[in-house]
Design a protein around this motif. Structure first.
Motif, PDB file in Angstrom:
ATOM      1  N   VAL A 102       0.879  -1.175   0.000  1.00 41.74           N
ATOM      2  CA  VAL A 102       0.000   0.000   0.000  1.00 41.74           C
ATOM      3  C   VAL A 102       0.909   1.215   0.000  1.00 41.74           C
ATOM      4  CG1 VAL A 102      -1.809   1.269   1.176  1.00 41.74           C
ATOM      5  CG2 VAL A 102      -1.792  -1.236   1.281  1.00 41.74           C
ATOM      6  N   SER A 103       0.777   2.040  -1.018  1.00 41.25           N
ATOM      7  CA  SER A 103       1.668   3.200  -1.148  1.00 41.25           C
ATOM      8  C   SER A 103       1.282   4.296  -0.186  1.00 41.25           C
ATOM      9  CB  SER A 103       1.590   3.747  -2.576  1.00 41.25           C
ATOM     10  OG  SER A 103       0.350   4.414  -2.768  1.00 41.25           O
ATOM     11  N   PRO A 104       2.178   5.249   0.076  1.00 43.04           N
ATOM     12  CA  PRO A 104       1.788   6.434   0.824  1.00 43.04           C
ATOM     13  C   PRO A 104       0.735   7.210   0.028  1.00 43.04           C
ATOM     14  CG  PRO A 104       4.181   6.251   0.673  1.00 43.04           C
ATOM     15  CD  PRO A 104       3.622   5.273  -0.285  1.00 43.04           C
ATOM     16  N   LEU A 105      -0.036   8.004   0.735  1.00 42.23           N
ATOM     17  CA  LEU A 105      -0.993   8.880   0.050  1.00 42.23           C
ATOM     18  C   LEU A 105      -0.205  10.060  -0.513  1.00 42.23           C
ATOM     19  CD1 LEU A 105      -3.911   9.609  -0.693  1.00 42.23           C
ATOM     20  CD2 LEU A 105      -4.124  10.720   1.549  1.00 42.23           C
ATOM     21  N   ASP A 106      -0.067  10.091  -1.862  1.00 43.36           N
ATOM     22  CA  ASP A 106       0.664  11.188  -2.489  1.00 43.36           C
ATOM     23  C   ASP A 106      -0.050  11.576  -3.777  1.00 43.36           C
ATOM     24  OD1 ASP A 106       1.219   9.146  -4.237  1.00 43.36           O
ATOM     25  OD2 ASP A 106       3.306   8.909  -3.613  1.00 43.36           O
ATOM     26  N   LEU A 107       0.580  12.450  -4.587  1.00 42.23           N
ATOM     27  CA  LEU A 107      -0.036  12.941  -5.821  1.00 42.23           C
ATOM     28  C   LEU A 107       0.381  12.065  -6.999  1.00 42.23           C
ATOM     29  CD1 LEU A 107       0.442  16.788  -5.350  1.00 42.23           C
ATOM     30  CD2 LEU A 107      -1.566  15.398  -4.798  1.00 42.23           C
ATOM     31  N   ASN A 108      -0.537  11.917  -7.917  1.00 41.55           N
ATOM     32  CA  ASN A 108      -0.270  11.103  -9.114  1.00 41.55           C
ATOM     33  C   ASN A 108       0.747  11.798 -10.025  1.00 41.55           C
ATOM     34  OD1 ASN A 108      -0.774   8.805 -10.785  1.00 41.55           O
ATOM     35  ND2 ASN A 108      -1.939  10.154 -12.157  1.00 41.55           N
ATOM     36  N   VAL A 109       1.657  11.003 -10.556  1.00 44.75           N
ATOM     37  CA  VAL A 109       2.687  11.512 -11.479  1.00 44.75           C
ATOM     38  C   VAL A 109       2.442  10.905 -12.859  1.00 44.75           C
ATOM     39  CG1 VAL A 109       5.149  11.591 -12.009  1.00 44.75           C
ATOM     40  CG2 VAL A 109       4.363  11.821  -9.624  1.00 44.75           C
ATOM     41  N   GLU A 110       2.267  11.734 -13.829  1.00 48.53           N
ATOM     42  CA  GLU A 110       2.100  11.287 -15.217  1.00 48.53           C
ATOM     43  C   GLU A 110       3.145  11.984 -16.095  1.00 48.53           C
ATOM     44  OE1 GLU A 110       0.201   9.011 -16.344  1.00 48.53           O
ATOM     45  OE2 GLU A 110      -1.053   8.587 -14.583  1.00 48.53           O
ATOM     46  N   GLN A 111       3.784  11.176 -16.985  1.00 52.98           N
ATOM     47  CA  GLN A 111       4.794  11.718 -17.900  1.00 52.98           C
ATOM     48  C   GLN A 111       5.878  12.450 -17.131  1.00 52.98           C
ATOM     49  OE1 GLN A 111       4.737  10.760 -20.968  1.00 52.98           O
ATOM     50  NE2 GLN A 111       2.631   9.898 -20.907  1.00 52.98           N
ATOM     51  N   ASN A 112       6.275  11.814 -16.001  1.00 51.08           N
ATOM     52  CA  ASN A 112       7.402  12.317 -15.188  1.00 51.08           C
ATOM     53  C   ASN A 112       7.123  13.637 -14.489  1.00 51.08           C
ATOM     54  OD1 ASN A 112       8.812  10.069 -16.158  1.00 51.08           O
ATOM     55  ND2 ASN A 112       9.621  11.216 -17.912  1.00 51.08           N
ATOM     56  N   ALA A 113       5.823  13.997 -14.335  1.00 55.40           N
ATOM     57  CA  ALA A 113       5.497  15.256 -13.649  1.00 55.40           C
ATOM     58  C   ALA A 113       4.202  15.071 -12.858  1.00 55.40           C
ATOM     59  CB  ALA A 113       5.347  16.389 -14.655  1.00 55.40           C
ATOM     60  N   SER A 124       5.990   1.968   1.909  1.00 57.75           N
ATOM     61  CA  SER A 124       7.335   2.548   1.886  1.00 57.75           C
ATOM     62  C   SER A 124       7.221   4.044   2.062  1.00 57.75           C
ATOM     63  CB  SER A 124       8.016   2.230   0.549  1.00 57.75           C
ATOM     64  OG  SER A 124       7.346   2.894  -0.509  1.00 57.75           O
ATOM     65  N   THR A 125       8.369   4.689   2.120  1.00 60.04           N
ATOM     66  CA  THR A 125       8.348   6.139   2.320  1.00 60.04           C
ATOM     67  C   THR A 125       7.887   6.873   1.078  1.00 60.04           C
ATOM     68  OG1 THR A 125      10.668   6.241   1.662  1.00 60.04           O
ATOM     69  CG2 THR A 125      10.189   6.036   4.018  1.00 60.04           C
ATOM     70  N   GLY A 126       7.949   6.222  -0.084  1.00 57.58           N
ATOM     71  CA  GLY A 126       7.564   6.884  -1.330  1.00 57.58           C
ATOM     72  C   GLY A 126       8.648   7.807  -1.823  1.00 57.58           C
ATOM     73  N   ALA A 127       8.387   8.479  -2.989  1.00 60.03           N
ATOM     74  CA  ALA A 127       9.361   9.406  -3.568  1.00 60.03           C
ATOM     75  C   ALA A 127       8.641  10.408  -4.436  1.00 60.03           C
ATOM     76  CB  ALA A 127      10.389   8.646  -4.387  1.00 60.03           C
ATOM     77  N   ALA A 128       9.118  11.650  -4.391  1.00 55.74           N
ATOM     78  CA  ALA A 128       8.488  12.697  -5.180  1.00 55.74           C
ATOM     79  C   ALA A 128       8.892  12.618  -6.651  1.00 55.74           C
ATOM     80  CB  ALA A 128       8.863  14.063  -4.621  1.00 55.74           C
ATOM     81  N   GLU A 129      10.169  12.186  -6.939  1.00 53.03           N
ATOM     82  CA  GLU A 129      10.634  12.137  -8.311  1.00 53.03           C
ATOM     83  C   GLU A 129      10.043  10.932  -9.023  1.00 53.03           C
ATOM     84  OE1 GLU A 129      12.496  12.139  -5.709  1.00 53.03           O
ATOM     85  OE2 GLU A 129      13.769  13.921  -5.684  1.00 53.03           O
ATOM     86  N   ALA A 130       9.893  11.054 -10.338  1.00 57.47           N
ATOM     87  CA  ALA A 130       9.265   9.999 -11.128  1.00 57.47           C
ATOM     88  C   ALA A 130      10.043   8.699 -11.058  1.00 57.47           C
ATOM     89  CB  ALA A 130       9.119  10.460 -12.582  1.00 57.47           C
ATOM     90  N   PHE A 131      11.405   8.779 -11.058  1.00 57.45           N
ATOM     91  CA  PHE A 131      12.201   7.560 -11.124  1.00 57.45           C
ATOM     92  C   PHE A 131      13.038   7.335  -9.871  1.00 57.45           C
ATOM     93  CE2 PHE A 131      11.655   9.059 -15.535  1.00 57.45           C
ATOM     94  CZ  PHE A 131      10.877   8.021 -16.012  1.00 57.45           C
TER      95      PHE A 131
END
Length: 463
Positions: free
Chosen positions: A29-40, A161-168
């Motif tokens: 189960v991922s952290p609650l964060d914002l969806n990233v599409e096309q690396n943004a 997991s802690t998740g990540a803001a960057e796409a990769f």
């Protein structure tokens, strides 16, 4: 179906890498964060929760993942609806202190844009230190009062997991179920507390005034009611005293028996009449039947049994009982049904009067009458016998005189014989009258109709 040129490579996203590290059947189960599409980050913001599990072939080799994207905006909107009345000072932060939901929308999702200043940890470090250390609590600091509660949404078998803001970028660490948490925090600044306190005190003052008025009015009504109750109580006590004065000091034995046979009242006069106290009759209702004389027991038991199952009319009976000292007394029992104001049957009220002296007088009169009747009968028998005994010689005398008169020539002798004959007839009349008296007393007198000479009657009266 998405065209091939529109497909995106998610192999480098943190949720793919973290899921591929799980064993078959485990759920990420991922952290609650914002969806990233096309690396943004997708605009407008789309809060997202991802649930994923690895897919393996028959040999157990991992071939990829199955992932479900849950639109987190619905979750946050439900929170907003639930806290609509306090939305200006309530918020949701993640385990790092970043706002997922804030009264100021511009403060949200700071971790997605690498802005540590947009976090509760940066804005209120002293408060965050205590909030992050406990699951729940309340603290008061210079900037106001903070109240919080921690939510752990993951099941024990789920991982994140802690998740990540960057796409990769990869997650920094794995997060276990008990480490995955959101905190709901309510913060009231000093000016808001002052306003609330002022309003609370205003309402307290208003409520206090109302309560004081109600208390004053209630005290007045209570005092009035107490006075009325005291007067009513005194009236009842006075009435009870009058009733007791009459009931307890009556010479008759007064009782009140309920329909079930229990004695509700017994006057103290029972002690002077029976030798047993009122408490004994009330506590032992069968005592009354036990001291009844055998000749009266059946009659009184039947009377009381009937009174317990039906409303008998007024009744008067006489019965005898054996007193505590062994003496036998006769009582006159006068009773009647008792009803309340609604007409409900409450039993019978009875008055038992000592008539022993009267019964003794009646017995003496009966004995005296029987003795007089016996004496009269003896007298009548004597007179009848005497009259019969006198008539026999008298008839002989009269017969001889009659024979002498037939042969008497001397006038003087004849006059003497006529005098004897006349006196004999007169004496025989007296004897017959005595016999008639005995017949009258015996009730056997018969009247006869005979001829008579009125001159003879006058002559007899003159002589």
């Amino acid at each position: 179906v998405i065209a091939a040129d529109k497909l995106q490579n998610k192999a480098q996203r943190y949720f793919f890498a973290a899921t591929m590290q799980l064993a078959p059947g485990e759920i990420f189960v991922s952290p609650l964060d914002l969806n990233v599409e096309q690396n943004a980050v997708e605009i407008p913001y789309k809060p997202m929760l991802r649930l994923a599990t690895p897919v393996v072939d028959k040999q157990g080799a991992k071939r990829g993942i199955v992932i479900l994207n849950y639109y987190g905006k619905e979750l946050l909107q439900a929170f907003s609806n639930a806290t609509s009345g306090i939305s200006d000072h309530v918020m949701v932060v993640n385990s790092d202190g970043y706002w997922l939901k804030s009264p100021r929308a511009e403060d949200e999702w700071g971790f997605m844009f690498k802005k540590p200043e947009l976090s509760l940890a940066a804005r209120a470090p002293e408060a965050w230190k205590q909030i992050s250390a406990k699951n729940e609590g309340q603290i008061t600091l210079a900037d106001g009062v903070s109240t919080w509660q921690t939510v752990h949404p993951l099941l024990a078998s789920q991982k994140s997991s802690t998740g990540a803001a960057e796409a990769f970028a990869m997650s920094r660490d794995e997060v276990k179920a008990d480490q995955y948490e959101w905190k709901v925090v309510a913060h009231l600044p000093p000016e808001r507390i002052a306003a609330v306190s002022q309003e609370v005190w205003r309402r307290i003052a208003l409520i206090g005034t109302v309560l004081l008025c109600l208390f004053g009015f209630g005290s007045y009504k209570l005092a009035k009611r107490t006075t009325e109750l005291a007067a009513a109580t005194k009236k009842i006590k006075d009435a009870e005293l009058r009733y007791r004065t009459i009931a307890d000091f009556t010479f008759n034995w007064e009782i009140w028996v309920a329909p079930d046979g229990q004695w509700l009242y017994c006057s103290p006069s029972c002690l002077a009449i029976t030798g047993y106290g009122a408490d004994q009759f009330i506590s032992q209702p069968k005592l009354f039947f036990e001291i009844l004389h055998p000749e009266s027991r059946s009659k009184m038991t039947k009377h009381f049994n009937q009174a317990s199952i039906e409303e008998l009319s007024d009744a008067v009976l006489e019965f005898s009982l054996i007193c505590a000292d062994g003496n036998i007394k006769w009582l006159e029992h006068a009773c009647r049904p008792v009803h309340d104001a609604e007409g409900n049957y409450l039993g019978r009220r009875a008055s038992n009067r000592d008539v022993t002296a009267r019964k003794q007088t009646e017995t003496e009169l009966i004995n005296a009458r029987e003795a007089a009747e016996a004496a009269s009968h003896a007298k009548s028998t004597f007179l009848a016998n005497m009259s019969h005994e006198l008539r026999t010689p008298m008839n002989g005398i009269m017969g001889m005189v009659s024979m002498a008169l037939r042969h008497a020539a001397d006038p003087k002798l004849r006059h003497q014989l006529e005098t004897i004959d006349h006196s004999s007839h007169h004496l025989l009349g007296v004897i017959n009258d005595i016999l008639d008296i005995s017949k009258i007393e015996a009730g056997r007198l018969s009247l006869e109709q005979v001829n008579f000479k009125f001159g003879d009657v006058l002559h007899n009266l003159r002589n």
